[in-house]
Design a protein around this motif. Structure first.
Motif, PDB file in Angstrom:
ATOM      1  N   UNK A 112       0.841  -1.198   0.000  1.00  0.00           N
ATOM      2  CA  UNK A 112       0.000   0.000   0.000  1.00  0.00           C
ATOM      3  C   UNK A 112       0.876   1.248   0.000  1.00  0.00           C
ATOM      4  N   UNK A 113       0.329   2.316  -0.529  1.00  0.00           N
ATOM      5  CA  UNK A 113       1.013   3.605  -0.418  1.00  0.00           C
ATOM      6  C   UNK A 113       0.295   4.459   0.624  1.00  0.00           C
ATOM      7  N   UNK A 114      -0.802   3.886   1.183  1.00  0.00           N
ATOM      8  CA  UNK A 114      -1.641   4.632   2.111  1.00  0.00           C
ATOM      9  C   UNK A 114      -1.160   4.343   3.530  1.00  0.00           C
ATOM     10  N   UNK A 115      -0.531   5.322   4.170  1.00  0.00           N
ATOM     11  CA  UNK A 115       0.069   5.066   5.481  1.00  0.00           C
ATOM     12  C   UNK A 115      -0.985   4.765   6.537  1.00  0.00           C
ATOM     13  N   UNK A 116      -2.163   5.386   6.421  1.00  0.00           N
ATOM     14  CA  UNK A 116      -3.219   5.089   7.392  1.00  0.00           C
ATOM     15  C   UNK A 116      -3.623   3.628   7.313  1.00  0.00           C
ATOM     16  N   UNK A 117      -3.742   3.150   6.051  1.00  0.00           N
ATOM     17  CA  UNK A 117      -4.128   1.766   5.831  1.00  0.00           C
ATOM     18  C   UNK A 117      -3.105   0.829   6.480  1.00  0.00           C
ATOM     19  N   UNK A 118      -1.815   1.119   6.259  1.00  0.00           N
ATOM     20  CA  UNK A 118      -0.759   0.285   6.817  1.00  0.00           C
ATOM     21  C   UNK A 118      -0.781   0.345   8.346  1.00  0.00           C
ATOM     22  N   UNK A 119      -0.958   1.549   8.898  1.00  0.00           N
ATOM     23  CA  UNK A 119      -0.918   1.716  10.350  1.00  0.00           C
ATOM     24  C   UNK A 119      -2.069   0.993  11.029  1.00  0.00           C
ATOM     25  N   UNK A 120      -3.283   1.118  10.454  1.00  0.00           N
ATOM     26  CA  UNK A 120      -4.435   0.548  11.149  1.00  0.00           C
ATOM     27  C   UNK A 120      -4.489  -0.965  10.998  1.00  0.00           C
ATOM     28  N   UNK A 121      -3.962  -1.517   9.887  1.00  0.00           N
ATOM     29  CA  UNK A 121      -4.164  -2.936   9.636  1.00  0.00           C
ATOM     30  C   UNK A 121      -3.004  -3.816  10.061  1.00  0.00           C
ATOM     31  N   UNK A 122      -1.775  -3.322   9.928  1.00  0.00           N
ATOM     32  CA  UNK A 122      -0.631  -4.233   9.940  1.00  0.00           C
ATOM     33  C   UNK A 122      -0.213  -4.636  11.347  1.00  0.00           C
ATOM     34  N   UNK A 123       0.278  -5.893  11.471  1.00  0.00           N
ATOM     35  CA  UNK A 123       0.995  -6.267  12.687  1.00  0.00           C
ATOM     36  C   UNK A 123       2.370  -5.607  12.673  1.00  0.00           C
ATOM     37  N   UNK A 124       3.022  -5.696  11.523  1.00  0.00           N
ATOM     38  CA  UNK A 124       4.276  -4.979  11.326  1.00  0.00           C
ATOM     39  C   UNK A 124       4.257  -4.379   9.936  1.00  0.00           C
ATOM     40  N   UNK A 125       5.103  -3.402   9.710  1.00  0.00           N
ATOM     41  CA  UNK A 125       5.194  -2.831   8.375  1.00  0.00           C
ATOM     42  C   UNK A 125       6.643  -2.531   8.032  1.00  0.00           C
ATOM     43  N   UNK A 126       6.902  -2.456   6.741  1.00  0.00           N
ATOM     44  CA  UNK A 126       8.223  -2.064   6.265  1.00  0.00           C
ATOM     45  C   UNK A 126       8.044  -0.823   5.414  1.00  0.00           C
TER      46      UNK A 126
END
Lengths: 293, 383
Positions: free
Chosen positions: B211-225
């Motif tokens: 994703x390029x959507x940081x909100x999407x990554x923040x709300x969904x992910x256990x971890x992110x890169x």
């Protein structure tokens, strides 16, 4: 109000074109088809006559249509034409589909050039190209000479004036009509669909059969009809390359019209031909309309 | 260092356990296109049951990495091992991995049920089994009764559900999601995010989402890169990356950050003192900055951690206090963003929650203001 007038003017052009160059000629042919042949100019009897009592009488002559059904000569010519057209369209499809697919999947910068190569033969005269095939296929032609020089054959093969030459000529001439609509459909296909099919476990060949082929059916049908319809009435290629025995409906029409001066019969044949060809087009249209919904 | 950061309830954190075996091992994966390095020796372990987000701008290499996992791209170097199986040379149709495409890529000539059953049909599964599984998937994504529709008759949100159901139908070991919600409008996207997480937790499938959507990554992910030019700029839980960014890039990419530059002057067990030529005063940060005294450092401060108030020139100067003029105020509804120009010309963004309805703003355009923050809000960037 103004908009409607403008629309009417814009629509009037294609409609009057259709009326002038399709409906009117067809009505003339239809009229002649119901007439009887006669000596003189024009070589058929008028439909509308004044009876002896003074009233107008319309005389419809159905003999021409009956002849088509009763005389096996005409029926066979018609059926043979349909068969030749079907085989030619199938040959074009078998050769044209891989070509169209290859062009659609070629790198973007190559596509225009490859398409141009498909269309390029149109820039030379049609008759010249057919005559060239005579030069290639005749007994002392290039193909036979080459095969004999290579020692593959001793005697020249009989190629010209056979069904083989007929199909070569037709397939060669009509191939672009198959490739272009196929290319149009295949190039619009979303590559992600094929990736999705592979991702879900379909091997490339199965992905083609289950995704590419069904989604390109509109192109297949359009290409098939674009080849099939003109080939049914094709006159020049069978005349120049085909064998003498197999009479096609186009040839019969020509003979009836110019040699026998039987305009009504020729017109009746033309009307029957049109009716036969309208059926598949109507089917295709109905299918396209259903898909569109 | 992340004890302060909330983890998802009930979520184990296998990445903290050095003995844990990664489910998916991406090791030194490199990919070049015509001399352009799309992936530069990326190494990333992902654990079973994770919902891992690859976050980055376009061209950062996140999609290339996803396509390497799916098998559409073969890496030039490095290996990808899933559940002990080296995927080198394994074509997409033999990988136990399925993908939810950005455009959904639903087959337009098939019904919803045929789309969902497509993968199982390729395996030659019995018809009854396929029908059962399709029904189960339709129920999972709450699309019962839509089995006979064609994709063209579905809304965007419904298409997304069918695409998810189709990708999950074969029970893949790994599910890849390529910008799965980018085609949806904001409200639907938020609702679908929660539903996706819900489905991921229920099925226990390992998800990798691009994703390029940081909100999407923040709300969904256990971890992110966070990815940048073919490399991993930072890997961690959303909270870790937001609260402890390791570079200017991640600090500014994930959320908003004011970046101040200075030299570390002193550090004791209470506080780190950073002197700055840009400012008249020192920046105070929490103790434990990893850099030696005398080295240059960037300090990032989140706009929501700063306070803003009108000031008059007589107020005494102090540390962690900037003075400037309000150039602009942006109204977001739930908060205000103040753009403050310092005397040095540097611009600072300060956000204030919109706590009370219809009250006059305490600070207005062109006011002379002081911006202050606590030492713990100063994030000293390691890079």
């Amino acid at each position: 109000m103004k908009g409607r007038l403008g629309r009417a003017i814009v629509l009037a052009l294609p409609w009057s074109w259709m009326a002038l160059f399709f409906v009117v000629p067809f009505l003339i042919v239809l009229t002649i088809a119901f007439a009887e042949p006669s000596e003189g100019l024009p070589p058929y009897t008028p439909l509308l006559r004044w009876s002896e009592e003074g009233g107008p009488v319309i005389q419809l002559n159905l003999a021409n249509f009956r002849l088509f059904l009763e005389d096996p000569f005409y029926l066979e010519a018609g059926l043979r034409s349909l068969r030749v057209a079907a085989i030619s369209a199938t040959l074009c499809l078998l050769i044209g589909y891989p070509m169209a697919l290859a062009i659609a999947r070629a790198p973007e910068r190559w596509r225009a050039t490859l398409l141009m190569l498909v269309i390029l033969p149109f820039w030379t005269s049609f008759l010249l190209r057919i005559t060239a095939w005579i030069g290639i296929l005749q007994d002392q032609g290039w193909l036979n000479s080459a095969l004999m020089a290579l020692g593959v054959i001793r005697e020249p093969l009989r190629l010209l004036y056979t069904d083989f030459a007929l199909y070569i000529g037709i397939t060669y001439c009509y191939l672009p009509f198959m490739v272009l609509p196929l290319y149009a459909t295949l190039s619009k296909l979303d590559p992600a669909l094929l990736e999705a099919a592979e991702d879900l476990g379909a091997r490339p060949w199965r992905a083609f059969l289950q995704v590419t082929l069904p989604l390109s059916m509109p192109g297949v049908v359009a290409g098939f009809l674009l080849v099939f319809i003109p080939v049914v009435g094709e006159f020049v290629i069978p005349e120049l390359l085909g064998g003498p025995g197999a009479q096609l409906i186009g040839r019969v029409l020509w003979t009836e019209f110019f040699q026998n001066r039987d305009w009504p019969l020729a017109s009746a044949l033309a009307v029957v031909l049109l009716m036969i060809l309208v059926a598949p087009i109507a089917l295709f249209q109905a299918r396209a309309a259903r898909e569109g919904r | 260092m992340s004890s302060a950061v909330a983890a998802r309830p009930g979520t184990a954190e296998p990445w903290r356990d050095p003995a844990a075996d990664p489910f998916l091992r991406i090791e030194g994966v490199t990919k070049r296109f015509d001399g352009f390095v799309a992936l530069d020796a990326v190494t990333l372990p992902i654990y079973r049951g994770e919902l891992f987000a690859l976050l980055g701008a376009s061209g950062s290499g996140k999609s290339t990495l996803l396509r390497c996992l799916a098998g559409f791209i073969e890496p030039d170097a490095g290996r990808i091992v899933l559940d002990g199986q080296d995927l080198a040379g394994v074509p997409p149709y033999e990988r136990p991995i399925n993908m939810m495409f950005q455009s959904y890529a639903l087959f337009p000539h098939m019904t919803v049920a045929q789309n969902i059953g497509f993968g199982l049909r390729q395996e030659g599964a019995p018809k009854a089994l396929i029908a059962d599984r399709v029904a189960e998937m339709l129920a999972l994504v709450q699309m019962e009764g839509f089995g006979n529709r064609k994709p063209a008759a579905l809304s965007g949100g419904q298409k997304a559900r069918v695409a998810l159901a189709r990708a999950l139908a074969k029970r893949p070991k790994l599910l890849l999601l390529d910008e799965p919600l980018s085609a949806l409008d904001k409200n639907l996207r938020e609702a679908t995010q929660f539903e996706l997480v819900n489905i991921q937790e229920r099925t226990g499938t390992t998800f990798v989402i691009v994703t390029h959507d940081q909100e999407e990554a923040m709300t969904m992910a256990t971890r992110l890169a966070v990815m940048d030019r073919g490399t991993l700029a930072q890997v961690g839980t959303p909270g870790e990356v937001y609260e402890f960014p390791n570079s200017r890039f991640t600090a500014e990419f994930l959320g908003t950050a004011n970046i101040l530059e200075g030299v570390i002057e002193a550090a004791d067990d209470q506080v780190t003192r950073i002197g700055s030529s840009e400012l008249d005063f020192d920046i105070l940060a929490e103790a434990g900055a990893l850099k030696p005294i005398g080295s240059r450092a960037y300090v990032a401060i989140r706009p929501e951690r700063m306070r803003i108030e009108r000031t008059d020139p007589a107020t005494p100067l102090a540390d962690n206090r900037l003075v400037g003029r309000v150039r602009d105020i942006a109204y977001f509804g739930d908060f205000f963003m103040y753009y403050v120009v310092l005397d040095s010309g540097k611009e600072i963004r300060v956000s204030q929650p919109n706590l009370r309805r219809m009250t006059a703003r305490p600070v207005d355009w062109d006011d002379r203001v002081a911006v202050t923050w606590d030492a713990e809000a100063s994030m000293v960037l390691p890079e």
